[in-house]
Design a protein around this motif. Structure first.
Motif, PDB file in Angstrom:
ATOM      1  N   ALA A  69      41.113  66.628   7.417  1.00 14.53           N
ATOM      2  CA  ALA A  69      41.774  66.946   8.686  1.00 14.53           C
ATOM      3  C   ALA A  69      42.885  65.948   8.989  1.00 14.53           C
ATOM      4  CB  ALA A  69      40.754  66.965   9.825  1.00 14.53           C
ATOM      5  N   LYS A  72      45.817  66.550   6.564  1.00 17.20           N
ATOM      6  CA  LYS A  72      46.602  67.728   6.961  1.00 17.20           C
ATOM      7  C   LYS A  72      47.451  67.427   8.199  1.00 17.20           C
ATOM      8  CE  LYS A  72      46.002  72.546   8.354  1.00 17.20           C
ATOM      9  NZ  LYS A  72      45.015  73.574   8.689  1.00 17.20           N
ATOM     10  N   GLU A  73      46.851  66.818   9.208  1.00 16.60           N
ATOM     11  CA  GLU A  73      47.550  66.554  10.467  1.00 16.60           C
ATOM     12  C   GLU A  73      48.720  65.590  10.289  1.00 16.60           C
ATOM     13  OE1 GLU A  73      48.465  66.596  14.559  1.00 16.60           O
ATOM     14  OE2 GLU A  73      47.192  67.943  13.392  1.00 16.60           O
ATOM     15  N   TYR A  74      48.524  64.569   9.487  1.00 17.69           N
ATOM     16  CA  TYR A  74      49.545  63.529   9.341  1.00 17.69           C
ATOM     17  C   TYR A  74      50.352  63.656   8.049  1.00 17.69           C
ATOM     18  CZ  TYR A  74      47.333  61.497  13.406  1.00 17.69           C
ATOM     19  OH  TYR A  74      46.825  61.299  14.677  1.00 17.69           O
ATOM     20  N   ASN A  75      50.127  64.772   7.347  1.00 21.26           N
ATOM     21  CA  ASN A  75      50.859  65.053   6.112  1.00 21.26           C
ATOM     22  C   ASN A  75      50.801  63.857   5.152  1.00 21.26           C
ATOM     23  OD1 ASN A  75      52.300  66.734   4.408  1.00 21.26           O
ATOM     24  ND2 ASN A  75      54.292  66.021   5.167  1.00 21.26           N
ATOM     25  N   GLU A  94      43.215  59.795  19.851  1.00 19.48           N
ATOM     26  CA  GLU A  94      43.927  60.895  19.190  1.00 19.48           C
ATOM     27  C   GLU A  94      43.097  61.477  18.043  1.00 19.48           C
ATOM     28  OE1 GLU A  94      47.739  59.436  17.914  1.00 19.48           O
ATOM     29  OE2 GLU A  94      48.338  58.942  19.969  1.00 19.48           O
ATOM     30  N   LEU A  98      41.562  65.153  17.602  1.00 16.18           N
ATOM     31  CA  LEU A  98      41.912  65.922  16.405  1.00 16.18           C
ATOM     32  C   LEU A  98      40.658  66.433  15.700  1.00 16.18           C
ATOM     33  CD1 LEU A  98      43.800  66.847  14.043  1.00 16.18           C
ATOM     34  CD2 LEU A  98      43.446  64.567  13.092  1.00 16.18           C
ATOM     35  N   LYS A 101      39.110  69.291  17.605  1.00 21.45           N
ATOM     36  CA  LYS A 101      39.921  70.492  17.371  1.00 21.45           C
ATOM     37  C   LYS A 101      39.669  71.046  15.974  1.00 21.45           C
ATOM     38  CE  LYS A 101      43.740  73.125  18.167  1.00 21.45           C
ATOM     39  NZ  LYS A 101      43.360  74.277  17.379  1.00 21.45           N
ATOM     40  N   SER A 102      39.582  70.165  14.988  1.00 19.94           N
ATOM     41  CA  SER A 102      39.330  70.597  13.613  1.00 19.94           C
ATOM     42  C   SER A 102      37.974  71.279  13.498  1.00 19.94           C
ATOM     43  CB  SER A 102      39.399  69.391  12.668  1.00 19.94           C
ATOM     44  OG  SER A 102      39.080  69.770  11.358  1.00 19.94           O
TER      45      SER A 102
END
Length: 189
Positions: A69, A72-75, A94, A98, A101-102
């Motif tokens: 997660a 993916k979020e922070y590339n 944060e 996250l 949400k994931s």
């Protein structure tokens, strides 16, 4: 909710967080102690505003892909995520948001789906039976404590002193009778 409140978790976020953890737990077959551990780690990240492997690894071990997660979020690659976590580059509030949400995105609705299966219905029945047993135990303990306290008061009060004297006399009598029996046995020999 008590765990999250103890970590000063935002009241408006508690129910969504618990639902997300419940859905993840249902989908991944977690027991209640595992789900409590997930909630505790999310609360710790939020209250400390820090992210560490100590907080993330228990979630990952329970099947929640926290590193995926974050990647993916922070590339970032997983290796970069590990480095960023070790370097303290993520904010705990944060990241906990996250991860909630994931879990919602990945496992949302799992509790409802599982609740309709035989396993889910059986689990719901077992929970209801456990609640009944808990209620019985609470009622029993509450009233029994009163009885035990009255018995203690009785035995340690004025009546208790009389009973001790009576027990002392009974003990003396019993010993005297045993001594007489032994004397008779010795005299017959």
């Amino acid at each position: 909710s008590k765990v999250l409140l103890s970590f000063k978790y935002n009241n408006d976020k508690i129910f969504p967080a618990l639902k997300a953890v419940g859905d993840a737990g249902a989908a991944l077959g977690m027991d209640s102690s595992s789900m409590k551990e997930v909630v505790r780690r999310i609360g710790q990240m939020t209250s400390s505003q820090k992210v560490s492997r100590e907080y993330l690894d228990p979630l990952q071990e329970r099947g929640i892909d926290v590193y995926g997660a974050l990647s993916k979020e922070y590339n970032m690659s997983i290796a970069q995520v590990y480095d960023a976590v070790s370097s303290g580059k993520f904010n705990g509030v944060e990241v906990s948001d996250l991860l909630v949400k994931s879990m919602e995105d990945t496992f949302g609705g799992s509790m409802d789906e599982i609740a309709k299966t035989l396993q889910g219905l059986t689990s719901t029945l077992e929970d209801a039976q456990a609640e009944l047993a808990n209620a019985y135990g609470e009622g029993y303990n509450r009233i029994r404590k009163e009885g035990v306290q009255k018995e203690i008061d009785y035995l340690t009060g004025e009546q208790g002193e009389r009973l001790q004297k009576a027990e002392d006399a009974i003990g003396e009598f019993q010993a005297s009778e045993e001594n007489k029996q032994e004397l008779l046995v010795r005299q017959k020999k």
